[in-house]
Design a protein around this motif. Structure first.
Motif, PDB file in Angstrom:
ATOM      1  N   LEU A   1     -36.649 -16.149 -23.474  1.00 17.57           N
ATOM      2  CA  LEU A   1     -36.296 -17.871 -23.397  1.00 17.57           C
ATOM      3  C   LEU A   1     -37.613 -18.658 -23.450  1.00 17.57           C
ATOM      4  O   LEU A   1     -37.721 -19.432 -24.189  1.00 17.57           O
ATOM      5  N   ARG A   2     -39.222 -17.788 -23.363  1.00 19.92           N
ATOM      6  CA  ARG A   2     -40.430 -19.049 -23.311  1.00 19.92           C
ATOM      7  C   ARG A   2     -40.417 -18.795 -25.030  1.00 19.92           C
ATOM      8  O   ARG A   2     -40.850 -19.675 -25.078  1.00 19.92           O
TER       9      ARG A   2
ATOM     10  N   GLY B   1     -37.650 -10.012 -16.329  1.00 19.30           N
ATOM     11  CA  GLY B   1     -39.173  -9.931 -17.346  1.00 19.30           C
ATOM     12  C   GLY B   1     -38.210 -10.201 -18.889  1.00 19.30           C
ATOM     13  O   GLY B   1     -39.024 -10.535 -19.431  1.00 19.30           O
TER      14      GLY B   1
ATOM     15  N   ALA C   1     -41.308  -7.629 -19.410  1.00 19.14           N
ATOM     16  CA  ALA C   1     -41.473  -9.140 -20.474  1.00 19.14           C
ATOM     17  C   ALA C   1     -43.557  -8.376 -21.360  1.00 19.14           C
ATOM     18  O   ALA C   1     -43.041  -8.911 -22.237  1.00 19.14           O
TER      19      ALA C   1
ATOM     20  N   LEU D   1     -35.818 -11.429 -20.518  1.00 18.80           N
ATOM     21  CA  LEU D   1     -35.473 -12.620 -20.666  1.00 18.80           C
ATOM     22  C   LEU D   1     -36.401 -13.366 -20.284  1.00 18.80           C
ATOM     23  O   LEU D   1     -35.843 -14.376 -21.440  1.00 18.80           O
ATOM     24  N   ASP D   2     -36.884 -13.784 -19.613  1.00 17.38           N
ATOM     25  CA  ASP D   2     -37.561 -14.680 -19.651  1.00 17.38           C
ATOM     26  C   ASP D   2     -38.398 -14.715 -20.506  1.00 17.38           C
ATOM     27  O   ASP D   2     -38.757 -15.551 -20.553  1.00 17.38           O
TER      28      ASP D   2
END
Lengths: 341, 341
Positions: free
Chosen positions: A265-266, A259, A233, A261-262
Motif C-alpha cells: 500500500l505504502r 505486513g 513487510a 499488504l501494508d
DNA sequence: TCAAGGAACTAGAACGTTCTAGAACTCCGT
DNA sequence: ACGGAGTTCTAGAACGTTCTAGTTCCTTGA
C-alpha cells in the motif's frame, strides 16, 4: 447480599463451618456440594442454604488433593500469539461441558516452555495441551511418558506413544491457496515463509508441490519471512524491488500478510489490482472489513475441540486408534485476491 | 536421564518415597526441598540425590493446602487484548523475584469476569490483579472486602477500602498528544474515542481540556470509536468524508489508530503528509517499522511492577497510604505526526 | 565434669476435602 | 414381628505437604 465475609473468625469458611451450621456431618455436606446422591431432599436444601449464608466455596486445592482425579487440563500457550488466544478460547469452551478445568501457563519473554510446563505439572494437571510447542521432540516424548500430551499445530514425525497430535493440513492449505490463484490466472506466485515456526515446513512443501503440479516449478520463489507483521513487510520490501515482480504472494500467516499488504500500500502497489495477497489462519485480523484478506482458514473451534477430546479420551481410558488428527483447512476468499493485472 | 517415571508403582513420587529412599523422615525431606535451615550438609545432598533419582517434584496443591500462605496472585485478563498480554508478561516478571506465583484466568467469549474471578478464588489466590475490569464498582468493592484487589487500567472513583488502583494518567496522555500536535502547528484535531472502555472517559476529558487550554474549544470533535482496528477504520471513513477535514487525529489506542492509518492509506490520504495520526499504548504494534506510529506510551513494566508491588505490600501487611497509583505516560514521537499540510 | 545451648533430626498433628465402612432409620412383604 | 433392602447419614482414615513440639546428640565454656 449473597457474599458477606460471613464466619466470625477471619478465615475462609470450610466444610466444617457449613456442617456445624446445618447440624450435619462434613461428609454429608461434601455429598451435597458435589451433588452426589446419598442425601435427602430436605437436608440437601438445608445444607445449601447454610452454605449460601456463610458464603462457602469449596477449596479447589483440597478437593484435588484428596480425589484421585484432578480433572485439570494444563494448557501452554504463547502470550503474544493471537492465534493461540483463539485456540485457548475454544479450549475453554470445549473443556467446560466435558467436565474439565483449564490451567493456563503462558510462554513469554523470560518464561520459556520448560518453565511453563513445570508449573502445570506442579499443579497436578492430568494432561497437557501444548499450543505450537517448540521444544525438541525428545523432550515432548519424555513428557508423554509421564502423562497424556496433545500437541496442537505442530507436526511430529514418528508417532511417539502417548503423544497426540492435532493439526491443520498445512500443506493442503497452501495448495488450496495456490490452486485458487492459478484458477484466477496467476502463474508467478511467491511464498513468504515462516522459517522454523511450527507448520512452516509443511506450508512450504504444499506450496512447492502445488506449483509443480500446475507446471510452474520454475517460478517457485520462497522468501524468508516469519510470523510477525514486520517480517512480512520486510519480505515484501524485497519483493517489490524484484523484476519481474510476482503477481501474487502467499504469506505464512495473517499477521505476516498484513505486513505485506501494508508495505505494498505504502509503495503504491495496488492490492489486488497490482498484486494478490493470501494469508493463513483466518484470524480475527483477516476478517476486519478494511483488511478483508483472502486466507486459508483453520477451523479453530474444531482444533480446540479435538485437542480437548483427545486428552479426555486418553484420560478416561478409551482405546484410541491413531495418534494424529489432521483437519482440512478451507480457503476463505475475500478481497485481496483477483486476476493478475 | 533426569526424569524417568521412577517409582515402581504408577503413582507420582511423594515426599515419603524420597524419605524412605534416603533413609530419613518426611519432615526432613520437606526441610531440604524448601531449602529451609535445619538439615546437615551431608544429608541435604543425600536427600537431593534421592529426589533427583526418582524424579520427585513437590505437589503444589498439597503444599498450598498445608501452608497458611499460598503465595499465589490471581490475574484476570482479556484473551483478545494485546495490551493485556503485555501486562501479563510484565506481571510474571515482577512476581517471580517477589516470591509469588501467578494463576491466570482469562476473560473470553462465553467466559465472563464473574466466572474468571470465581476460579481464581477457588484456587485460593491470596490477592487478585484485574486487568481492565468491566465489572460494576459495587462488585469490585465486595471482592475487595474478601481479599486485596488491584485494578489495573481502570479508574475507580471513591477509594474503596481494600481496593488498589494502578493506572496511567490517561487524561494527561491525551493532553500530551494534543500539545505535541499543536506545537507542530495543528489546530483542527479530532479524537476517535473508546466509548465505554476503561480509560476512555479520561482520555476524552484530557483531549477536551487540552483543546480548551490552547483556545481550540470550538474545534473539539469527538467521534465514537472503540478498541479495535475495525472501529478505528469506521470512524476514519466518516472523518475522511468530512469537510473541512481535520489535520490530525488522536485515536483511542494503537489498534484503533492502525485501522485509521489503513483506511487513510487506502483512500489516498497521506500520513503524515495529509493528516497526522497519534495512537495510545505504545504496544508492539506501534513500534513495527512499517507502522512507526507516534503514540502515547504507557509504561507497561512499571504498571505491572506496581500492581504486583501493591498486592504484595497488602499481603505482607505493610501499611500503605494511598489507594491509587497513577503513572505518567510519555509521548513517543515516531513517523505519523508532522506539521499540517 | 556438668549444664547450657545449639544443631540435626523426628513423630504426629494439622490443612480442607473425598472416600470407605458401617450405623441408624425407614419401608416393605411375609 | 421379622428379615431384608434401600435410603440417609456419620466416624474416621486418607491425600501430600508443612508446622509444632520434641528428642537426641554434639559442642562448648566454666
Amino acid at each position: 447480599m449473597p457474599a458477606t465475609p460471613a464466619v466470625p473468625n477471619g478465615k475462609r469458611p470450610t466444610l466444617a463451618d457449613v456442617a456445624s451450621r446445618a447440624g450435619v456431618s462434613t461428609a454429608l455436606v461434601s455429598i451435597v456440594m458435589r451433588g452426589a446422591k446419598g442425601a435427602g431432599q430436605a437436608t440437601r436444601e438445608r445444607v445449601l442454604q447454610a452454605a449460601r449464608e456463610i458464603g462457602y466455596r469449596p477449596d479447589a486445592r483440597a478437593r484435588l488433593l484428596r480425589s484421585h482425579r484432578s480433572h485439570l487440563l494444563g494448557v501452554q500457550f504463547g502470550l503474544q500469539h493471537p492465534f493461540h488466544s483463539d485456540l485457548v478460547e475454544g479450549i475453554y469452551a470445549a473443556a467446560e461441558p466435558a467436565g474439565y478445568q483449564i490451567a493456563l501457563s503462558a510462554v513469554a519473554a523470560g518464561r520459556g516452555e520448560q518453565r511453563a510446563v513445570e508449573t502445570l505439572l506442579d499443579d497436578r494437571c492430568e494432561a497437557l495441551i501444548l499450543l505450537g510447542p517448540q521444544a525438541p521432540a525428545a523432550r515432548l516424548a519424555e513428557l508423554a511418558g509421564q502423562l497424556p500430551v496433545v500437541s496442537v499445530a505442530r507436526r511430529l514425525r514418528p508417532s511417539v506413544p502417548g503423544l497426540e497430535v492435532v493439526r491443520t493440513a498445512d500443506d493442503e492449505g497452501a495448495g488450496q491457496a495456490v490452486d485458487h490463484l492459478v484458477a484466477l490466472g496467476h502463474r508467478d506466485i511467491a511464498h513468504i515463509d515462516g522459517g522454523r515456526a511450527p507448520g512452516a515446513a509443511d506450508r512450504r512443501r504444499g506450496y512447492r508441490t502445488a506449483m509443480n503440479r500446475h507446471g510452474l516449478g520454475e517460478l517457485i520463489r520462497i522468501l524468508p519471512g516469519g510470523l510477525t507483521e514486520e517480517e512480512g513487510a520486510e519480505a515484501a520490501r524485497t519483493l517489490s524491488a524484484t523484476r519481474p515482480r510476482p503477481t501474487a504472494v502467499l504469506a505464512f500467516n495473517d499477521r505476516c500478510a498484513t505486513g505485506v499488504l501494508d508495505l505494498f500500500l505504502r509503495s503504491g502497489v495496488a492490492v489486488p489490482g497490482g498484486i494478490s495477497v493470501v494469508g493463513f489462519d483466518d484470524s480475527h485480523l483477516a476478517r476486519l472489513a478494511h483488511i478483508d484478506l483472502t486466507t486459508v482458514g483453520q477451523d479453530v473451534a474444531r482444533l480446540a475441540g479435538l485437542a480437548v477430546g483427545r486428552a479426555v479420551a486418553r484420560l478416561e481410558g478409551a482405546e484410541i486408534p491413531a495418534g494424529e488428527q489432521v483437519i482440512t483447512p478451507r480457503l476463505v476468499v475475500r478481497g485481496t485476491s483477483a486476476p493478475p493485472p
